[in-house]
Design a protein around this motif. Sequence first.
Motif, PDB file in Angstrom:
ATOM      1  N   ALA A 193       9.644   7.292   0.531  1.00 22.24           N
ATOM      2  CA  ALA A 193      10.333   7.883   1.684  1.00 22.24           C
ATOM      3  C   ALA A 193      10.171   7.007   2.924  1.00 22.24           C
ATOM      4  O   ALA A 193      11.107   6.841   3.710  1.00 22.24           O
ATOM      5  CB  ALA A 193       9.788   9.282   1.945  1.00 22.24           C
ATOM      6  N   ALA A 194       8.972   6.447   3.099  1.00 20.86           N
ATOM      7  CA  ALA A 194       8.750   5.558   4.239  1.00 20.86           C
ATOM      8  C   ALA A 194       9.600   4.301   4.116  1.00 20.86           C
ATOM      9  O   ALA A 194      10.149   3.803   5.110  1.00 20.86           O
ATOM     10  CB  ALA A 194       7.269   5.201   4.322  1.00 20.86           C
ATOM     11  N   ALA A 195       9.727   3.777   2.898  1.00 14.67           N
ATOM     12  CA  ALA A 195      10.546   2.577   2.706  1.00 14.67           C
ATOM     13  C   ALA A 195      12.020   2.870   2.989  1.00 14.67           C
ATOM     14  O   ALA A 195      12.729   2.038   3.566  1.00 14.67           O
ATOM     15  CB  ALA A 195      10.372   2.056   1.281  1.00 14.67           C
ATOM     16  N   ILE A 196      12.487   4.077   2.615  1.00 13.67           N
ATOM     17  CA  ILE A 196      13.883   4.444   2.888  1.00 13.67           C
ATOM     18  C   ILE A 196      14.123   4.538   4.390  1.00 13.67           C
ATOM     19  O   ILE A 196      15.194   4.166   4.893  1.00 13.67           O
ATOM     20  CB  ILE A 196      14.215   5.778   2.187  1.00 13.67           C
ATOM     21  CG1 ILE A 196      14.200   5.581   0.667  1.00 13.67           C
ATOM     22  CG2 ILE A 196      15.554   6.318   2.654  1.00 13.67           C
ATOM     23  CD1 ILE A 196      14.393   6.859  -0.123  1.00 13.67           C
ATOM     24  N   ASP A 197      13.115   5.017   5.131  1.00 15.87           N
ATOM     25  CA  ASP A 197      13.239   5.111   6.590  1.00 15.87           C
ATOM     26  C   ASP A 197      13.106   3.764   7.288  1.00 15.87           C
ATOM     27  O   ASP A 197      13.177   3.697   8.522  1.00 15.87           O
ATOM     28  CB  ASP A 197      12.184   6.074   7.139  1.00 15.87           C
ATOM     29  CG  ASP A 197      12.473   7.511   6.757  1.00 15.87           C
ATOM     30  OD1 ASP A 197      13.636   7.801   6.415  1.00 15.87           O
ATOM     31  OD2 ASP A 197      11.541   8.342   6.775  1.00 15.87           O
ATOM     32  N   GLY A 198      12.862   2.719   6.517  1.00 18.22           N
ATOM     33  CA  GLY A 198      12.803   1.384   7.107  1.00 18.22           C
ATOM     34  C   GLY A 198      11.415   0.898   7.447  1.00 18.22           C
ATOM     35  O   GLY A 198      11.275  -0.147   8.093  1.00 18.22           O
ATOM     36  N   ALA A 199      10.379   1.630   7.035  1.00 17.30           N
ATOM     37  CA  ALA A 199       9.012   1.218   7.334  1.00 17.30           C
ATOM     38  C   ALA A 199       8.570   0.130   6.357  1.00 17.30           C
ATOM     39  O   ALA A 199       8.742   0.264   5.147  1.00 17.30           O
ATOM     40  CB  ALA A 199       8.065   2.414   7.248  1.00 17.30           C
ATOM     41  N   GLY A 200       8.015  -0.931   6.892  1.00 22.44           N
ATOM     42  CA  GLY A 200       7.480  -1.995   6.055  1.00 22.44           C
ATOM     43  C   GLY A 200       6.101  -1.634   5.533  1.00 22.44           C
ATOM     44  O   GLY A 200       5.538  -0.581   5.866  1.00 22.44           O
ATOM     45  N   PRO A 201       5.509  -2.486   4.693  1.00 24.12           N
ATOM     46  CA  PRO A 201       4.177  -2.182   4.131  1.00 24.12           C
ATOM     47  C   PRO A 201       3.108  -1.950   5.191  1.00 24.12           C
ATOM     48  O   PRO A 201       2.297  -1.028   5.068  1.00 24.12           O
ATOM     49  CB  PRO A 201       3.868  -3.423   3.282  1.00 24.12           C
ATOM     50  CG  PRO A 201       5.206  -3.995   2.951  1.00 24.12           C
ATOM     51  CD  PRO A 201       6.070  -3.728   4.134  1.00 24.12           C
ATOM     52  N   MET A 202       3.101  -2.763   6.263  1.00 12.89           N
ATOM     53  CA  MET A 202       2.072  -2.601   7.285  1.00 12.89           C
ATOM     54  C   MET A 202       2.287  -1.303   8.075  1.00 12.89           C
ATOM     55  O   MET A 202       1.329  -0.592   8.390  1.00 12.89           O
ATOM     56  CB  MET A 202       2.074  -3.801   8.222  1.00 12.89           C
ATOM     57  CG  MET A 202       0.920  -3.795   9.223  1.00 12.89           C
ATOM     58  SD  MET A 202      -0.699  -3.725   8.416  1.00 12.89           S
ATOM     59  CE  MET A 202      -0.675  -5.300   7.534  1.00 12.89           C
ATOM     60  N   THR A 204       3.721   1.379   6.978  1.00 10.36           N
ATOM     61  CA  THR A 204       3.359   2.475   6.076  1.00 10.36           C
ATOM     62  C   THR A 204       1.856   2.661   6.018  1.00 10.36           C
ATOM     63  O   THR A 204       1.360   3.793   6.019  1.00 10.36           O
ATOM     64  CB  THR A 204       3.904   2.183   4.663  1.00 10.36           C
ATOM     65  OG1 THR A 204       5.317   1.995   4.735  1.00 10.36           O
ATOM     66  CG2 THR A 204       3.601   3.332   3.720  1.00 10.36           C
ATOM     67  N   LEU A 205       1.129   1.549   5.984  1.00 12.81           N
ATOM     68  CA  LEU A 205      -0.336   1.636   5.962  1.00 12.81           C
ATOM     69  C   LEU A 205      -0.858   2.318   7.217  1.00 12.81           C
ATOM     70  O   LEU A 205      -1.699   3.223   7.144  1.00 12.81           O
ATOM     71  CB  LEU A 205      -0.931   0.233   5.826  1.00 12.81           C
ATOM     72  CG  LEU A 205      -2.447   0.112   5.990  1.00 12.81           C
ATOM     73  CD1 LEU A 205      -3.166   0.875   4.892  1.00 12.81           C
ATOM     74  CD2 LEU A 205      -2.873  -1.344   5.997  1.00 12.81           C
ATOM     75  N   VAL A 206      -0.349   1.914   8.373  1.00 15.22           N
ATOM     76  CA  VAL A 206      -0.872   2.427   9.639  1.00 15.22           C
ATOM     77  C   VAL A 206      -0.436   3.866   9.888  1.00 15.22           C
ATOM     78  O   VAL A 206      -1.233   4.702  10.342  1.00 15.22           O
ATOM     79  CB  VAL A 206      -0.429   1.515  10.801  1.00 15.22           C
ATOM     80  CG1 VAL A 206      -0.840   2.106  12.147  1.00 15.22           C
ATOM     81  CG2 VAL A 206      -1.022   0.124  10.636  1.00 15.22           C
ATOM     82  N   SER A 207       0.816   4.189   9.584  1.00 13.27           N
ATOM     83  CA  SER A 207       1.369   5.489   9.963  1.00 13.27           C
ATOM     84  C   SER A 207       1.194   6.571   8.904  1.00 13.27           C
ATOM     85  O   SER A 207       1.174   7.760   9.244  1.00 13.27           O
ATOM     86  CB  SER A 207       2.873   5.340  10.278  1.00 13.27           C
ATOM     87  OG  SER A 207       3.073   4.413  11.321  1.00 13.27           O
ATOM     88  N   ILE A 208       1.048   6.199   7.646  1.00 10.01           N
ATOM     89  CA  ILE A 208       0.986   7.207   6.582  1.00 10.01           C
ATOM     90  C   ILE A 208      -0.336   7.168   5.839  1.00 10.01           C
ATOM     91  O   ILE A 208      -1.023   8.187   5.708  1.00 10.01           O
ATOM     92  CB  ILE A 208       2.160   7.009   5.588  1.00 10.01           C
ATOM     93  CG1 ILE A 208       3.486   7.246   6.303  1.00 10.01           C
ATOM     94  CG2 ILE A 208       2.019   7.947   4.401  1.00 10.01           C
ATOM     95  CD1 ILE A 208       4.697   7.036   5.426  1.00 10.01           C
ATOM     96  N   VAL A 209      -0.715   5.987   5.355  1.00 12.66           N
ATOM     97  CA  VAL A 209      -1.887   5.907   4.486  1.00 12.66           C
ATOM     98  C   VAL A 209      -3.184   6.161   5.248  1.00 12.66           C
ATOM     99  O   VAL A 209      -4.014   6.976   4.830  1.00 12.66           O
ATOM    100  CB  VAL A 209      -1.930   4.536   3.773  1.00 12.66           C
ATOM    101  CG1 VAL A 209      -3.207   4.402   2.955  1.00 12.66           C
ATOM    102  CG2 VAL A 209      -0.705   4.376   2.884  1.00 12.66           C
TER     103      VAL A 209
END
Length: 296
Positions: A193-202, A204-209
């Motif tokens: 879902a984060a990738a679909i919203d345009g979030a990159g790996p970094m 995603t790490l900071v905002s979700i993981v």
Amino acid sequence: MADFSPANRTLISSATLARPRGKVIYWTVLSVVLVVFTLVFVGPLYWMVTSGFKSVHEVLHNPPTLVPKDPHPANYKTAWTQLKLARLLWNTFYYAFGALAFQLVFDVTAAYALSKLRPVMGNVVLGAMLATLMIPSAVLIIPQYMTVLDLPLLHLNLINHPWAIWLPTVANGFNIFLLKRFFDSIPDDLMAAAAIDGAGPMRTLVSIVLPMSRPILGVVSIFAVVNVWKDFLWPMLVEPDPAKQPINIGINSLSQGVPQNVLIAALAISALPTLLIFLLFQRNIMSGLTAGSLKG
């Protein structure tokens, strides 16, 4: 009515516990085990704290006294000033939280890459990291010392520098494994879902993981601080300057000619921060260690 289903089977059956004799035996054994283990773990701490209040003669008395006959609270004040514990504690906090900062940056990113980015031969890299846990730490002392004595490529001497303590703690295979196991339990749907919203790996790490990983980050933080705090041999080798030594080495260096009761009081003071950390965060330690053990 007692439930005898396989899911509720224990070492002692419900039927046995329902009988008066079974209850007496169960609670007697449980009480004895709790008292014995409490004495084993708390006994040395109690002896150390109370011996700091005793006179030198009472400390050396055989058999030892359980309660100080004539308490000397000034022993702790003498230990604080004579052994320069304020400076030693500051050095230790500096080394411990510096190592913590580096471990959080490098271990978290390594575990995230192995868990969610799945690089080529990631399992081989993880296996190599775990294999390092099988190597006794004493075997690594000489190679590590030669490395900090002449840092490869840069040719820097890190003796008497905080980097000599921080660098060997950066890549911790056990912490990386704990973090990876927790990251594995985070649903891949969130990552997608984060990738679909345009979030990159970094991002995603900071905002979700990371926001979801507070329990395991607390455990890794406590392990990092305690490991540096209790280490003795390595800081003794790489921090020979008394002004830069952590508390374990500093007490050992300044203990010549110090009365035993004052020395024990200093040891009690040095043990207090880690004891408080455990008492304050023991629930976080247990929840972090069990978090991620079940997926789904």
